[in-house]
Design a protein around this motif. Structure first.
Motif, mmCIF file in Angstrom:
data_model
loop_
_atom_site.group_PDB
_atom_site.id
_atom_site.type_symbol
_atom_site.label_atom_id
_atom_site.label_comp_id
_atom_site.label_asym_id
_atom_site.label_seq_id
_atom_site.Cartn_x
_atom_site.Cartn_y
_atom_site.Cartn_z
ATOM 1 N N GLY A 54 -18.973 -46.747 33.898
ATOM 2 C CA GLY A 54 -20.172 -46.844 33.656
ATOM 3 C C GLY A 54 -20.162 -47.801 32.286
ATOM 4 O O GLY A 54 -18.720 -47.715 31.241
ATOM 5 N N PHE A 55 -21.148 -48.176 32.080
ATOM 6 C CA PHE A 55 -21.170 -48.401 30.119
ATOM 7 C C PHE A 55 -20.701 -47.703 29.371
ATOM 8 O O PHE A 55 -20.491 -48.115 28.381
ATOM 9 C CB PHE A 55 -23.228 -48.778 29.789
ATOM 10 C CG PHE A 55 -23.884 -48.085 30.198
ATOM 11 C CD1 PHE A 55 -24.433 -47.610 31.418
ATOM 12 C CD2 PHE A 55 -24.631 -47.261 28.797
ATOM 13 C CE1 PHE A 55 -25.644 -45.492 31.164
ATOM 14 C CE2 PHE A 55 -25.535 -46.149 29.475
ATOM 15 C CZ PHE A 55 -25.255 -44.924 30.561
ATOM 16 N N ALA A 56 -21.389 -46.429 29.078
ATOM 17 C CA ALA A 56 -20.517 -45.219 28.618
ATOM 18 C C ALA A 56 -18.933 -45.057 28.746
ATOM 19 O O ALA A 56 -18.300 -44.204 27.926
ATOM 20 C CB ALA A 56 -20.914 -43.632 28.605
ATOM 21 N N GLY A 57 -17.864 -45.293 29.445
ATOM 22 C CA GLY A 57 -16.746 -45.815 29.935
ATOM 23 C C GLY A 57 -16.417 -44.501 30.822
ATOM 24 O O GLY A 57 -15.768 -44.124 31.038
ATOM 25 N N ASP A 58 -17.590 -43.690 31.863
ATOM 26 C CA ASP A 58 -17.816 -42.654 32.280
ATOM 27 C C ASP A 58 -17.154 -43.426 33.853
ATOM 28 O O ASP A 58 -17.266 -44.982 34.525
ATOM 29 C CB ASP A 58 -18.790 -42.267 32.935
ATOM 30 C CG ASP A 58 -19.782 -42.887 33.473
ATOM 31 O OD1 ASP A 58 -20.195 -42.607 34.218
ATOM 32 O OD2 ASP A 58 -20.238 -43.636 32.352
ATOM 33 N N SER A 59 -16.534 -42.935 34.414
ATOM 34 C CA SER A 59 -15.810 -43.397 35.937
ATOM 35 C C SER A 59 -15.901 -42.852 36.939
ATOM 36 O O SER A 59 -15.856 -42.034 36.946
ATOM 37 C CB SER A 59 -13.881 -44.552 35.639
ATOM 38 O OG SER A 59 -13.861 -43.144 35.242
ATOM 39 N N TYR A 60 -16.048 -43.393 38.696
ATOM 40 C CA TYR A 60 -16.460 -41.880 39.399
ATOM 41 C C TYR A 60 -15.923 -43.107 40.535
ATOM 42 O O TYR A 60 -15.719 -44.001 41.341
ATOM 43 C CB TYR A 60 -17.737 -41.905 40.412
ATOM 44 C CG TYR A 60 -17.845 -41.676 41.029
ATOM 45 C CD1 TYR A 60 -17.871 -41.462 42.243
ATOM 46 C CD2 TYR A 60 -17.711 -39.482 40.487
ATOM 47 C CE1 TYR A 60 -18.733 -39.780 43.434
ATOM 48 C CE2 TYR A 60 -17.759 -38.924 42.387
ATOM 49 C CZ TYR A 60 -17.865 -39.607 43.100
ATOM 50 O OH TYR A 60 -18.029 -38.545 44.274
ATOM 51 N N TYR A 61 -15.149 -42.515 41.465
ATOM 52 C CA TYR A 61 -13.967 -42.711 42.702
ATOM 53 C C TYR A 61 -14.602 -42.676 43.877
ATOM 54 O O TYR A 61 -14.941 -41.782 44.327
ATOM 55 C CB TYR A 61 -12.730 -43.260 42.256
ATOM 56 C CG TYR A 61 -12.080 -43.439 41.182
ATOM 57 C CD1 TYR A 61 -11.718 -42.475 40.020
ATOM 58 C CD2 TYR A 61 -11.993 -44.769 40.943
ATOM 59 C CE1 TYR A 61 -10.661 -42.405 39.144
ATOM 60 C CE2 TYR A 61 -12.198 -44.744 38.974
ATOM 61 C CZ TYR A 61 -10.995 -44.199 38.397
ATOM 62 O OH TYR A 61 -10.933 -44.045 36.762
ATOM 63 N N HIS A 62 -14.572 -43.908 44.842
ATOM 64 C CA HIS A 62 -14.340 -43.458 45.944
ATOM 65 C C HIS A 62 -13.777 -42.083 46.638
ATOM 66 O O HIS A 62 -12.770 -42.016 46.729
ATOM 67 C CB HIS A 62 -14.470 -44.253 47.323
ATOM 68 C CG HIS A 62 -15.030 -44.010 48.988
ATOM 69 N ND1 HIS A 62 -14.453 -43.521 49.470
ATOM 70 C CD2 HIS A 62 -15.889 -44.775 49.689
ATOM 71 C CE1 HIS A 62 -14.633 -43.762 50.625
ATOM 72 N NE2 HIS A 62 -15.646 -43.536 50.639
ATOM 73 N N PRO A 63 -14.138 -41.088 47.553
ATOM 74 C CA PRO A 63 -13.117 -39.610 47.466
ATOM 75 C C PRO A 63 -11.968 -40.402 48.722
ATOM 76 O O PRO A 63 -11.206 -39.357 47.593
ATOM 77 C CB PRO A 63 -14.099 -39.207 48.251
ATOM 78 C CG PRO A 63 -15.752 -39.041 48.186
ATOM 79 C CD PRO A 63 -16.099 -40.465 47.838
ATOM 80 N N SER A 64 -12.468 -40.976 49.551
ATOM 81 C CA SER A 64 -10.893 -40.769 50.415
ATOM 82 C C SER A 64 -9.796 -41.940 49.220
ATOM 83 O O SER A 64 -8.549 -42.540 49.927
ATOM 84 C CB SER A 64 -10.852 -42.005 51.249
ATOM 85 O OG SER A 64 -11.780 -43.662 50.982
ATOM 86 N N LEU A 65 -10.450 -42.573 48.475
ATOM 87 C CA LEU A 65 -9.752 -43.297 47.329
ATOM 88 C C LEU A 65 -8.748 -42.656 45.902
ATOM 89 O O LEU A 65 -8.043 -43.460 45.105
ATOM 90 C CB LEU A 65 -9.670 -44.928 47.083
ATOM 91 C CG LEU A 65 -10.462 -45.319 48.342
ATOM 92 C CD1 LEU A 65 -10.806 -47.223 48.020
ATOM 93 C CD2 LEU A 65 -8.589 -46.324 48.787
ATOM 94 N N LYS A 66 -9.614 -41.429 45.648
ATOM 95 C CA LYS A 66 -9.802 -41.251 44.341
ATOM 96 C C LYS A 66 -8.460 -40.941 43.218
ATOM 97 O O LYS A 66 -7.555 -41.413 42.630
ATOM 98 C CB LYS A 66 -10.211 -39.746 44.343
ATOM 99 C CG LYS A 66 -10.322 -39.587 42.959
ATOM 100 C CD LYS A 66 -11.145 -37.568 43.008
ATOM 101 C CE LYS A 66 -11.454 -37.995 41.647
ATOM 102 N NZ LYS A 66 -12.295 -36.062 41.724
ATOM 103 N N SER A 67 -7.844 -40.517 44.969
ATOM 104 C CA SER A 67 -6.004 -39.718 44.195
ATOM 105 C C SER A 67 -5.169 -41.090 44.176
ATOM 106 O O SER A 67 -3.913 -41.130 42.837
ATOM 107 C CB SER A 67 -5.157 -39.452 45.536
ATOM 108 O OG SER A 67 -5.480 -39.957 46.878
#
Length: 127
Positions: A54-67
């Motif tokens: 995100g614009f603030a540097g936060d990130s989030y990943y698809h649960p199946s690919l997160k690792s």
């Protein structure tokens, strides 16, 4: 108009790390409410959302690919980068970087679900 361009190797060996960079022009990756995603389309399949930064540097990943996934950014270069580790042939796909404003599209049906996207880059995982 914001433009995105993917770059990186087209061939990656199994078990290695796939690394792709998205270079942004016509806008800043720190613009408020902008979310920068990586998505992919395996051969014969639909779009799959991988994650965002995100614009603030936060990130989030698809649960199946997160690792296996990491998305980072370089604000001085106006770029963001995808790293996908321990790849297998199932990671073979066209990879896109894409932009949304104010929302995150986690189940994209088509590229037009995003307000801008790159031309895509083919990545093949093979020995």
């Amino acid at each position: 108009q914001v433009q995105l361009q993917e770059s990186g190797p087209g061939l990656v060996k199994p078990s290695q790390t796939l690394s792709l960079t998205c270079t942004v022009s016509g806008g800043s990756i720190t613009t408020a409410k902008y979310y920068w995603s990586w998505i992919r389309q395996p051969p014969g399949k639909g779009l799959e959302w991988i994650g965002y930064i995100g614009f603030a540097g936060d990130s989030y990943y698809h649960p199946s690919l997160k690792s296996r996934t990491s998305i980072s950014r370089d604000t001085s270069k106006n770029q963001f980068t995808l790293q996908l580790s321990s790849v297998t042939p199932e990671d073979t796909a066209v990879y896109y970087c894409a932009l949304t404003n104010g929302v995150v599209v986690v189940s994209p049906q088509r590229l037009t679900d995003f307000i801008s996207w790159g031309q895509g880059t083919q990545v093949t995982v093979s020995s």
